[in-house]
Write a protein that holds these residues in place. Structure first.
Motif, PDB file in Angstrom:
ATOM      1  N   ASP A  86       0.835  -1.208   0.000  1.00 26.47           N
ATOM      2  CA  ASP A  86       0.000   0.000   0.000  1.00 26.47           C
ATOM      3  C   ASP A  86       0.872   1.261   0.000  1.00 26.47           C
ATOM      4  O   ASP A  86       0.447   2.305   0.473  1.00 26.47           O
ATOM      5  CB  ASP A  86      -0.965  -0.006   1.184  1.00 26.47           C
ATOM      6  CG  ASP A  86      -0.250  -0.052   2.521  1.00 26.47           C
ATOM      7  OD1 ASP A  86       1.002  -0.129   2.516  1.00 26.47           O
ATOM      8  OD2 ASP A  86      -0.907  -0.011   3.570  1.00 26.47           O
ATOM      9  N   ALA A  88       2.783   2.912   1.700  1.00 21.72           N
ATOM     10  CA  ALA A  88       3.248   3.387   3.013  1.00 21.72           C
ATOM     11  C   ALA A  88       3.996   4.698   2.916  1.00 21.72           C
ATOM     12  O   ALA A  88       5.045   4.884   3.526  1.00 21.72           O
ATOM     13  CB  ALA A  88       4.105   2.324   3.715  1.00 21.72           C
ATOM     14  N   LEU A  89       3.440   5.640   2.138  1.00 20.83           N
ATOM     15  CA  LEU A  89       4.042   6.975   2.092  1.00 20.83           C
ATOM     16  C   LEU A  89       3.429   7.822   3.202  1.00 20.83           C
ATOM     17  O   LEU A  89       2.246   7.675   3.508  1.00 20.83           O
ATOM     18  CB  LEU A  89       3.766   7.639   0.741  1.00 20.83           C
ATOM     19  CG  LEU A  89       4.270   6.889  -0.482  1.00 20.83           C
ATOM     20  CD1 LEU A  89       3.941   7.671  -1.740  1.00 20.83           C
ATOM     21  CD2 LEU A  89       5.762   6.639  -0.400  1.00 20.83           C
ATOM     22  N   LEU A  90       4.224   8.708   3.783  1.00 19.40           N
ATOM     23  CA  LEU A  90       3.675   9.602   4.794  1.00 19.40           C
ATOM     24  C   LEU A  90       2.984  10.767   4.089  1.00 19.40           C
ATOM     25  O   LEU A  90       3.623  11.494   3.340  1.00 19.40           O
ATOM     26  CB  LEU A  90       4.785  10.109   5.711  1.00 19.40           C
ATOM     27  CG  LEU A  90       5.586   9.009   6.410  1.00 19.40           C
ATOM     28  CD1 LEU A  90       6.639   9.597   7.317  1.00 19.40           C
ATOM     29  CD2 LEU A  90       4.670   8.092   7.199  1.00 19.40           C
ATOM     30  N   PRO A  91       1.665  10.929   4.305  1.00 19.62           N
ATOM     31  CA  PRO A  91       0.909  11.906   3.518  1.00 19.62           C
ATOM     32  C   PRO A  91       1.315  13.355   3.771  1.00 19.62           C
ATOM     33  O   PRO A  91       1.019  14.224   2.960  1.00 19.62           O
ATOM     34  CB  PRO A  91      -0.541  11.660   3.927  1.00 19.62           C
ATOM     35  CG  PRO A  91      -0.494  10.874   5.174  1.00 19.62           C
ATOM     36  CD  PRO A  91       0.810  10.158   5.203  1.00 19.62           C
ATOM     37  N   TRP A  92       1.984  13.617   4.923  1.00 17.94           N
ATOM     38  CA  TRP A  92       2.340  15.003   5.229  1.00 17.94           C
ATOM     39  C   TRP A  92       3.733  15.359   4.716  1.00 17.94           C
ATOM     40  O   TRP A  92       4.201  16.457   4.945  1.00 17.94           O
ATOM     41  CB  TRP A  92       2.248  15.242   6.732  1.00 17.94           C
ATOM     42  CG  TRP A  92       2.884  14.156   7.541  1.00 17.94           C
ATOM     43  CD1 TRP A  92       4.198  14.046   7.872  1.00 17.94           C
ATOM     44  CD2 TRP A  92       2.234  13.017   8.080  1.00 17.94           C
ATOM     45  NE1 TRP A  92       4.400  12.899   8.592  1.00 17.94           N
ATOM     46  CE2 TRP A  92       3.209  12.246   8.741  1.00 17.94           C
ATOM     47  CE3 TRP A  92       0.899  12.563   8.083  1.00 17.94           C
ATOM     48  CZ2 TRP A  92       2.910  11.054   9.392  1.00 17.94           C
ATOM     49  CZ3 TRP A  92       0.614  11.376   8.725  1.00 17.94           C
ATOM     50  CH2 TRP A  92       1.607  10.632   9.369  1.00 17.94           C
ATOM     51  N   LEU A 101      13.527  10.146   3.763  1.00 20.76           N
ATOM     52  CA  LEU A 101      13.346   9.397   5.004  1.00 20.76           C
ATOM     53  C   LEU A 101      14.317   8.212   5.080  1.00 20.76           C
ATOM     54  O   LEU A 101      14.794   7.842   6.153  1.00 20.76           O
ATOM     55  CB  LEU A 101      11.903   8.874   5.028  1.00 20.76           C
ATOM     56  CG  LEU A 101      11.133   8.855   6.320  1.00 20.76           C
ATOM     57  CD1 LEU A 101      11.116  10.217   6.954  1.00 20.76           C
ATOM     58  CD2 LEU A 101       9.715   8.392   6.042  1.00 20.76           C
ATOM     59  N   ALA A 102      14.586   7.627   3.910  1.00 22.99           N
ATOM     60  CA  ALA A 102      15.434   6.436   3.890  1.00 22.99           C
ATOM     61  C   ALA A 102      16.895   6.771   4.179  1.00 22.99           C
ATOM     62  O   ALA A 102      17.693   5.877   4.421  1.00 22.99           O
ATOM     63  CB  ALA A 102      15.321   5.748   2.535  1.00 22.99           C
ATOM     64  N   SER A 104      17.808   8.846   6.618  1.00 19.75           N
ATOM     65  CA  SER A 104      17.881   9.562   7.892  1.00 19.75           C
ATOM     66  C   SER A 104      19.015   9.053   8.781  1.00 19.75           C
ATOM     67  O   SER A 104      19.466   9.763   9.656  1.00 19.75           O
ATOM     68  CB  SER A 104      16.551   9.480   8.631  1.00 19.75           C
ATOM     69  OG  SER A 104      16.230   8.137   8.828  1.00 19.75           O
ATOM     70  N   TYR A 133       2.718  16.240  -2.967  1.00 15.01           N
ATOM     71  CA  TYR A 133       2.338  15.409  -1.841  1.00 15.01           C
ATOM     72  C   TYR A 133       1.688  14.121  -2.359  1.00 15.01           C
ATOM     73  O   TYR A 133       1.077  14.130  -3.435  1.00 15.01           O
ATOM     74  CB  TYR A 133       1.369  16.164  -0.919  1.00 15.01           C
ATOM     75  CG  TYR A 133       2.061  17.212  -0.084  1.00 15.01           C
ATOM     76  CD1 TYR A 133       2.706  16.855   1.092  1.00 15.01           C
ATOM     77  CD2 TYR A 133       2.113  18.536  -0.497  1.00 15.01           C
ATOM     78  CE1 TYR A 133       3.371  17.800   1.847  1.00 15.01           C
ATOM     79  CE2 TYR A 133       2.782  19.489   0.256  1.00 15.01           C
ATOM     80  CZ  TYR A 133       3.405  19.111   1.431  1.00 15.01           C
ATOM     81  OH  TYR A 133       4.071  20.035   2.173  1.00 15.01           O
ATOM     82  N   LYS A 135      -1.015  12.625  -1.925  1.00 14.85           N
ATOM     83  CA  LYS A 135      -2.401  12.585  -2.370  1.00 14.85           C
ATOM     84  C   LYS A 135      -2.598  13.262  -3.725  1.00 14.85           C
ATOM     85  O   LYS A 135      -3.629  13.097  -4.355  1.00 14.85           O
ATOM     86  CB  LYS A 135      -3.354  13.158  -1.301  1.00 14.85           C
ATOM     87  CG  LYS A 135      -3.237  14.623  -1.035  1.00 14.85           C
ATOM     88  CD  LYS A 135      -4.453  15.115  -0.247  1.00 14.85           C
ATOM     89  CE  LYS A 135      -4.477  14.628   1.183  1.00 14.85           C
ATOM     90  NZ  LYS A 135      -3.644  15.380   2.118  1.00 14.85           N
ATOM     91  N   ARG A 149      12.275   5.381  -2.695  1.00 13.75           N
ATOM     92  CA  ARG A 149      12.659   5.399  -1.295  1.00 13.75           C
ATOM     93  C   ARG A 149      13.420   4.127  -0.922  1.00 13.75           C
ATOM     94  O   ARG A 149      14.368   4.152  -0.149  1.00 13.75           O
ATOM     95  CB  ARG A 149      11.401   5.532  -0.414  1.00 13.75           C
ATOM     96  CG  ARG A 149      11.726   5.593   1.072  1.00 13.75           C
ATOM     97  CD  ARG A 149      10.498   5.872   1.908  1.00 13.75           C
ATOM     98  NE  ARG A 149       9.579   4.731   1.885  1.00 13.75           N
ATOM     99  CZ  ARG A 149       8.363   4.752   2.411  1.00 13.75           C
ATOM    100  NH1 ARG A 149       7.914   5.851   2.989  1.00 13.75           N
ATOM    101  NH2 ARG A 149       7.593   3.698   2.351  1.00 13.75           N
TER     102      ARG A 149
END
Lengths: 255, 525
Positions: A86, A88-92, A101-102, A104, A133, A135, A149
């Motif tokens: 699914d 698994a992206l952070l919507p914000w 993010l990967a 960090s 973004y 969405k 990612r």
């Protein structure tokens, strides 16, 4: 003899609820080597997703062990990354921030991180969408971000949990071809791919090796090396034979 | 009469009130919700009224209600009507909104079936609208019940502040009596235990079976369907007792209405209605309030009351928001930790559910004993009551919101090996924001409600009014003292100004924060 990158040895898993214990994975053992594209296929609910989570270090097995380059996997190791069904992206976070993010836990400079992430987005065909973004992106584009990612940290092992099954048939087909092309042409650091899938056509199209799982409590019922040339011809005799062999296996596993 | 039987009588009285109010709320909710969903005209009238009802501090109106009702229907009947009416108002908007939303989101196919088979409006109501709304009604009833407990305790305790208004039996009275140190600590503990047991029994024997029953009518496949062993027992009893009657009623509305996969609706106790369509109604209501205010001000015998009111309002504003900030600082990390806990989650939740079922007012005697002798005693008492009224809303909203977030989001964070600072900053806190804000809106609303006893706590002792705690100044205190001294104009002025303030803050602040947070941080499942 070449050393395996990944070794699964008698991996077991059960869920317990109160006094009841449901066995999910009875016994799964296999070794995976450099330059393999391994697909794991099985009937729905057979514990495929749990198995890939155990390999990635997200889930602890109840027995046996997973060795990555000889070391036991107890938490998500550096050098492995996972693509989610699914996305698994952070919507914000924007596409670029999601990819970042990967990185960090790397001590690169911010500029070099940003440069690498942008390059990776370009590589997966999202040149103009770095600031978008999730969405605002279509399903196919979201999974491209997911793949970027997973690849940006230069992993040695790429794990994919039904990466194309949330997409419509045509988008899935296209993204599968592109991803396979990217991975097979050695443009990336990836040496080993493990993909979970439930689609016979999908696994024949991309795999060097297909591991077939039984229904719950699961174990390996077949391990098939596919010796066909890429791109695979759907009308060839070999394709047809392999497809019917898999179909027969899955039917017997399901019933 | 020994204490235990007195307590049983009090509990019975209190539970009669709240259950009558719950039943009335469900009937009201069904009628009003479906009316609003099926008629354009009624929708435009009902929705803004419901929206205002959920925004304003209803408890502030309790003094007026009790004042008015008792002056027409004196004696215990009037007081009880006032209490039940108050609990009803706190519960009914919630249920009406739920019914409205489920009737509005009815799948098109159901309307088509009704048209195809030529169902009369009454049959459509009985066969389609009501059954399909039942899961929402059950869900909202559970929430309403918790809200109602708070109002029940508060109104009972408040009513004892004046001999004219006092209800005769009720848990709140027992608590108030004990607070006036006419009772023992042991009895107080028994009263709280009795209260908690009554809450648990209501959940197990009424609300849970209702939820489990209503899920048969659910239009969406529900993975976390609630289980109830009691329901099985009821249907067994039903079969034995009602079977002879069954021949009289050939069909019961028990069968599944429709099974069609639908997107599950977002369930949240607080709804923000789209306001654009209702601008004119709001303008009308605003004008009405202004006219009322003008009349009041002109009639005021002692000019200068508005200064007192504004002062009190400012003091309460600071009190509520300072407490909110402290409460938010604690409950944001706490809520995240609880929601993400794997082992022990069930155990933590059952403990929290028991704790949260005790409304803050009931804890007041304990708080008084605990805080007695400290500097700023009354202020500390008020702040603790406000704090306790707020924290559960935030915690439960966060837990239920964050539990619906797909596990893969947190797995992605783990498989990318985020450090804990990054984990909280980039994942946990943003993920919790929508449910945190939703909980905060309800929490601050609840805090304004709690003011009428938090800021001014009086009880009857030997037919004397004893003030156990009172802050320097505050709008809740002002309303109370105005009611008890019969100063109607001051009472109205205070209530109206508090309402205006709450509505304005909702429009100017919460509405914007809520919209921003939900568009940016909500995870679509």
């Amino acid at each position: 003899m070449m050393k395996p990158i990944l070794e699964l040895d008698n991996v077991r898993l059960y869920f317990s609820k109160g006094r009841f214990r449901t066995e999910i994975i009875k016994d799964v053992s296999f070794e995976a080597y450099k330059d393999e594209f391994v697909s794991i296929i099985g009937p729905s609910g057979c514990g495929k997703s749990s198995l890939i989570r155990i390999i990635s270090g997200l889930l602890q097995s109840n027995g046996g062990e997973v060795l990555y380059n000889g070391a036991e996997v107890l938490s998500p190791p550096r050098g492995m990354s996972l693509v989610f069904q699914d996305f698994a992206l952070l919507p914000w976070l924007t596409a670029l921030e999601n990819v970042k993010l990967a990185l960090s836990d790397s001590n690169e400079s911010e500029e070099s991180k940003e440069r690498r992430c942008k390059k990776m987005l370009q590589e997966v065909g999202l040149k103009g969408s770095a600031e978008a973004y999730p969405k605002e992106l279509s399903g196919g584009m979201k999974q491209r971000v997911g793949i970027a990612r997973a690849l940006v940290s230069n992993p040695e092992v790429l794990l994919m949990d039904e990466p194309f099954s949330s997409l419509d048939a045509i988008t899935a087909d296209q993204l599968r071809k592109e991803t396979h092309h990217l991975l097979k042409n050695k443009k990336t650091s990836v040496k080993l791919v493990i993909m979970v899938s439930h689609s016979i056509e999908e696994v024949i199209e991309v795999s060097d090796r297909i591991i077939v799982l039984d229904r719950v409590p699961t174990s390996i019922i077949d391990d098939i090396y596919v010796k066909m040339k890429y791109p695979r011809d759907m009308r060839s005799k070999q394709y047809f034979e392999l497809a019917s062999r898999l179909r027969k296996l899955l039917h017997s596993a399901q019933s | 009469m020994d204490f235990l039987s007195a307590l049983a009588l009090d509990l019975a009285a209190s539970w009669t009130r709240i259950l009558v109010a719950l039943f009335a709320s469900i009937v009201f909710g069904i009628l009003v919700g479906i009316a609003a969903a099926t008629s354009r005209v009624l929708e435009r009238i009902i929705l803004p009224i419901l929206d205002i009802l959920q925004t304003i501090p209803i408890l502030g109106f309790f003094p007026i209600v009790i004042f008015l009702v008792v002056s027409y229907i004196p004696g215990y009947i009037g007081v009880n009507i006032a209490v039940v009416f108050l609990i009803f108002t706190s519960m009914s908007w919630n249920i009406a909104f739920g019914v409205y939303e489920s009737a509005k989101s009815l799948p098109q196919e159901l309307h088509e079936i009704a048209a195809l088979y030529g169902l009369s409006p009454l049959r459509k109501l009985l066969r389609i609208y009501i059954p399909s709304a039942l899961p929402r009604i059950a869900y909202q009833s559970t929430i309403s019940f918790s809200i109602g407990l708070f109002y029940l305790a508060t109104s009972e305790i408040f009513s004892t502040g004046s001999a004219n208004f006092a209800v005769t039996y009720g848990v709140g009275i027992e608590i108030a009596r004990l607070a006036a140190s006419a009772g023992s600590f042991y009895n107080y503990l028994l009263a709280i235990i009795g209260f908690v047991i009554a809450v648990i029994l209501t959940r197990v024997f009424l609300l849970r079976p209702f939820s489990a029953y209503s899920e048969r009518f659910s239009l969406s496949p529900n993975e976390n369907a609630s289980e109830s062993a009691v329901l099985g027992f009821y249907s067994l009893i039903g079969k034995i007792l009602i079977k002879p009657l069954m021949s009289l009623r050939p069909r019961r509305p028990k069968r599944r209405v429709v099974i069609s996969p639908r997107i599950p609706q977002a369930k949240k106790p607080y709804k923000l209605v789209r306001h654009k369509h209702f601008a004119h109604i709001y303008a009308l209501l605003g004008a009405l309030v202004l006219v009322l205010l003008a009349i009041l001000l002109l009639n005021t015998s002692q000019l200068g009351e508005e200064i007192i009111v504004l002062n009190a309002l400012a003091a309460s504003f600071v009190r509520v928001w300072a407490t909110y900030i402290a409460c938010a600082a604690i409950s944001l990390p706490l809520g995240i930790c609880i929601a993400l806990s794997k082992r022990g989650f069930e155990a933590i939740m059952s403990v929290l559910q028991v704790l949260s079922s005790i409304p803050a007012p009931i804890l007041m005697p304990a708080l008084i004993a605990l805080l007695a002798g400290t500097a700023f005693f009354s202020e500390a008492l008020a702040i603790s009551v406000i704090f306790i009224s707020m924290i559960w809303y935030i915690l439960f909203s966060m837990v239920s919101g964050m539990r619906t977030i797909p596990a893969s989001i947190f797995e992605a964070a783990r498989s990318n090996r985020l450090g804990w600072v990054q984990l909280w900053r980039k994942v946990y806190i943003p993920a919790s924001l929508p449910s945190f804000v939703t909980g905060s809106i309800t929490a601050v609303g609840g805090a304004w409600n709690s003011l009428i006893i938090a800021e001014y706590f009086t009880v009857q002792s030997n037919s004397q009014m004893v003030v156990l705690g009172q802050v320097g100044t505050g709008i809740g205190k002002l309303i109370d003292t105005a009611v008890f001294s019969g100063n109607t104009s001051l009472m109205l002025l205070s209530i109206i100004s508090m309402t205006i303030m709450v509505v304005v803050v909702n429009r100017l602040l919460w509405q914007k924060v809520y919209n921003r947070v939900t568009t940016r941080y909500r995870i679509e499942v």
